[in-house]
Design a protein around this motif. Structure first.
Motif, PDB file in Angstrom:
ATOM      1  N   THR A 184       0.827  -1.202   0.000  1.00 27.60           N
ATOM      2  CA  THR A 184       0.000   0.000   0.000  1.00 27.60           C
ATOM      3  C   THR A 184       0.862   1.254   0.000  1.00 27.60           C
ATOM      4  N   ALA A 185       1.962   1.232   0.773  1.00 27.65           N
ATOM      5  CA  ALA A 185       2.875   2.384   0.808  1.00 27.65           C
ATOM      6  C   ALA A 185       3.494   2.628  -0.558  1.00 27.65           C
ATOM      7  N   ALA A 186       3.859   1.551  -1.260  1.00 29.25           N
ATOM      8  CA  ALA A 186       4.426   1.698  -2.604  1.00 29.25           C
ATOM      9  C   ALA A 186       3.424   2.366  -3.539  1.00 29.25           C
ATOM     10  N   GLY A 187       2.169   1.962  -3.441  1.00 25.33           N
ATOM     11  CA  GLY A 187       1.150   2.612  -4.265  1.00 25.33           C
ATOM     12  C   GLY A 187       0.985   4.076  -3.922  1.00 25.33           C
ATOM     13  N   ARG A 210      -3.796  -6.144  -5.763  1.00 23.17           N
ATOM     14  CA  ARG A 210      -5.016  -5.339  -5.847  1.00 23.17           C
ATOM     15  C   ARG A 210      -4.895  -4.090  -4.975  1.00 23.17           C
ATOM     16  N   ARG A 211      -4.401  -4.268  -3.761  1.00 25.07           N
ATOM     17  CA  ARG A 211      -4.212  -3.130  -2.852  1.00 25.07           C
ATOM     18  C   ARG A 211      -3.245  -2.112  -3.451  1.00 25.07           C
ATOM     19  N   TYR A 212      -2.187  -2.611  -4.045  1.00 21.33           N
ATOM     20  CA  TYR A 212      -1.179  -1.720  -4.634  1.00 21.33           C
ATOM     21  C   TYR A 212      -1.778  -0.903  -5.784  1.00 21.33           C
ATOM     22  N   ARG A 213      -2.477  -1.569  -6.676  1.00 26.13           N
ATOM     23  CA  ARG A 213      -3.063  -0.862  -7.826  1.00 26.13           C
ATOM     24  C   ARG A 213      -4.054   0.203  -7.359  1.00 26.13           C
ATOM     25  N   ALA A 214      -4.857  -0.130  -6.364  1.00 25.46           N
ATOM     26  CA  ALA A 214      -5.846   0.837  -5.873  1.00 25.46           C
ATOM     27  C   ALA A 214      -5.163   2.041  -5.235  1.00 25.46           C
ATOM     28  N   ALA A 215      -4.125   1.791  -4.428  1.00 27.51           N
ATOM     29  CA  ALA A 215      -3.417   2.894  -3.772  1.00 27.51           C
ATOM     30  C   ALA A 215      -2.696   3.755  -4.795  1.00 27.51           C
ATOM     31  N   ASP A 227       1.953   6.866 -15.034  1.00 31.18           N
ATOM     32  CA  ASP A 227       0.537   6.651 -14.761  1.00 31.18           C
ATOM     33  C   ASP A 227       0.250   5.287 -14.143  1.00 31.18           C
ATOM     34  N   ARG A 228       1.152   4.339 -14.345  1.00 31.68           N
ATOM     35  CA  ARG A 228       0.915   2.972 -13.848  1.00 31.68           C
ATOM     36  C   ARG A 228       2.222   2.399 -13.319  1.00 31.68           C
ATOM     37  N   GLY A 229       2.165   1.788 -12.162  1.00 30.22           N
ATOM     38  CA  GLY A 229       3.351   1.196 -11.564  1.00 30.22           C
ATOM     39  C   GLY A 229       3.624  -0.206 -12.100  1.00 30.22           C
ATOM     40  N   THR A 230       4.850  -0.655 -11.913  1.00 31.69           N
ATOM     41  CA  THR A 230       5.281  -1.977 -12.338  1.00 31.69           C
ATOM     42  C   THR A 230       5.348  -2.920 -11.145  1.00 31.69           C
TER      43      THR A 230
END
Length: 351
Positions: A184-187, A210-215, A227-230
Motif C-alpha cells: 500500500t505504501a508503494a502505491g 489489488r491493494r497496490y493498484r488501488a493505492a 501513470d501505472r506502476g510496475t
C-alpha cells in the motif's frame, strides 16, 4: 510480461580468488542476458553474511555491468536506503546512469537484519520511516533540485548532486518481504514494487497486488512517476530440458538457500527467537516443507512447458515483470543453458 535476471549471491567462499571467480560469472551471465534480450539485471546489497559476500555495493558492481552491456537495464535489488545518505545514493547512481546511457533503476529496501546496521546503528529503529521519507528526496535530487542540508559546521547549505544523470526520471521500486502495508505504501508513493513469490500463496499475492493498484490510482501525481506502476516478482529460476533434470539440478541448491535464510533469521537480534530455537531436525523439516510448497507454486523450476504455465499464471495474477533468481548454487554452464531456454519462452509469451 518482462523477464529480468536477478543475482542473489548463494556463495560460501571465503577467499579472494573464489570471489574473483564469482565476479567473472556475474559479468558473463549478464553479457549473455543482454544478448538474449532480457529486460534488466538486478544486484543486491548484502553485508557481513555467509550469503551474498560479493554484493556489498550495488552501484560499484553495476558500473562494471554497465560497461560490458549495451541495452539491458542495470538495477539494484535493493539499496538498503537507511544505511546511506540519499545524496550519496543519487551521486553513485548518476555515475551508473551516465555509464549505461540511461539504463539505471533501484529498488529501495528498509533493511531487516540488525547486523547490517553496524554501518548506521542509529538508523535501525526508525529505518522504515526513514526509507519511505527519503524516496521523495531521491526524486528531487535526481531531478537536479538544490536541497538545503547541514554542512560540517552544522549550518544549512544548498547542494545539488553531480554528475547530472542521463535519464530525466529515476525508476524506483519499493522492496517488500510480504507486508501488505508495504504494498500500500508503494502505491501511495507511486513507486514500482519488488516482491517475491516465495512464502506466499497465489491468493495472498493477488490481494496485495489489488491493494497496490488501488493505492497507486488514488495517489496524487508525484515527481518522476508514471501513470501505472510496475509489479516485479522475484522467483528462483531454472528452465531445464525436462522436469526431472530441473529437479535433480536444483533440489540441493534450493534446500541450501532455504537453510541459509533460516540461519540469517536466527542471527537477527531483532527477531522473535523462533528460528534460533529450532533444532537441526526441525530446520530440515521446515526447509523441506518450504521447498515442496515453493515447487507447487511460485517458482520457475522445471521443463519449458512447466515454466511457461507458471509465467502465464503470474501474468494473469497481475505481474508485469519476473526477476529470475539464477545464482542459487548452479554452475555457470547450467545457468546459461537455462537462460537460453528461458529466452525462447520469452519469445513465445510476447509473440
Amino acid at each position: 510480461m518482462e523477464l529480468s535476471v536477478m543475482f542473489f549471491g548463494a556463495d560460501d567462499c571465503d577467499s579472494g580468488a573464489g570471489h574473483a571467480a564469482k565476479y567473472d560469472d556475474i559479468l558473463e551471465i549478464t553479457r549473455v542476458a543482454d544478448s538474449l534480450g532480457f529486460t534488466a539485471v538486478w544486484t543486491p546489497e548484502r553485508h557481513f553474511q555467509q550469503v551474498g559476500q560479493v554484493f556489498p555495493s550495488p552501484p560499484v558492481l553495476s558500473a562494471a555491468l554497465a560497461a560490458v552491456t549495451d541495452r539491458i537495464a542495470v538495477r539494484a535489488g535493493s539499496v538498503v536506503l537507511p544505511l546511506h545518505h540519499p545524496l550519496r545514493v543519487v551521486e553513485d547512481w548518476s555515475v551508473v546512469d551516465n555509464l549505461s546511457r540511461g539504463r539505471t533503476g533501484i529498488s529501495v529496501a528498509t533493511g531487516w537484519h540488525s547486523t547490517d546496521f553496524v554501518l548506521a546503528p542509529d538508523r535501525y529503529a526508525d529505518r522504515r520511516q526513514r526509507a519511505l521519507a527519503d524516496i521523495t528526496l531521491l526524486r528531487r535530487l535526481w531531478a537536479g533540485e538544490a536541497v538545503e542540508l547541514p554542512d560540517g559546521t552544522g549550518r544549512p547549505v544548498a547542494v545539488r548532486p553531480q554528475p547530472r544523470p542521463v535519464s530525466p526520471r529515476f525508476p524506483i521500486w519499493l522492496t517488500t518481504s510480504g507486508s501488505p502495508e508495504t504494498w500500500t505504501a508503494a502505491g501511495g508513493l507511486r513507486t514500482n514494487v519488488l516482491g517475491a513469490t516465495i512464502g506466499q500463496t497465489r491468493e495472498e499475492l493477488a490481494e496485495k497486488i489489488r491493494r497496490y493498484r488501488a493505492a497507486y490510482q488514488a495517489a496524487p501525481e508525484q515527481l518522476g512517476t508514471t501513470d501505472r506502476g510496475t509489479v516485479t516478482l522475484m522467483a528462483h529460476t531454472y528452465v531445464g530440458t525436462d522436469d526431472a533434470e530441473a529437479s535433480r539440478l536444483t533440489s540441493g541448491p534450493l534446500r541450501a538457500y532455504l537453510r541459509s535464510y533460516v540461519a540469517q533469521t536466527a542471527a537477527n537480534r531483532a527477531g522473535d527467537g523462533r528460528a534460533a530455537a529450532l533444532t537441526a531436525e526441525q530446520t530440515d523439516a521446515l526447509v523441506e516443507f518450504a521447498r515442496q510448497r515453493y515447487l507447487g507454486w511460485g517458482s520457475l523450476l522445471g521443463s519449458p512447458d512447466t515454466c511457461r504455465r507458471s509465467l502465464l499464471d503470474l501474468r494473469d495474477l497481475g505481474c508485469d515483470e519476473v526477476a529470475c533468481f539464477v545464482d542459487f548454487g548452479l554452475d555457470r554452464s547450467d545457468i546459461l543453458a537455462g537462460l537460453r531456454r528461458l529466452a525462447e519462452l520469452r519469445k513465445d509469451l510476447t509473440a
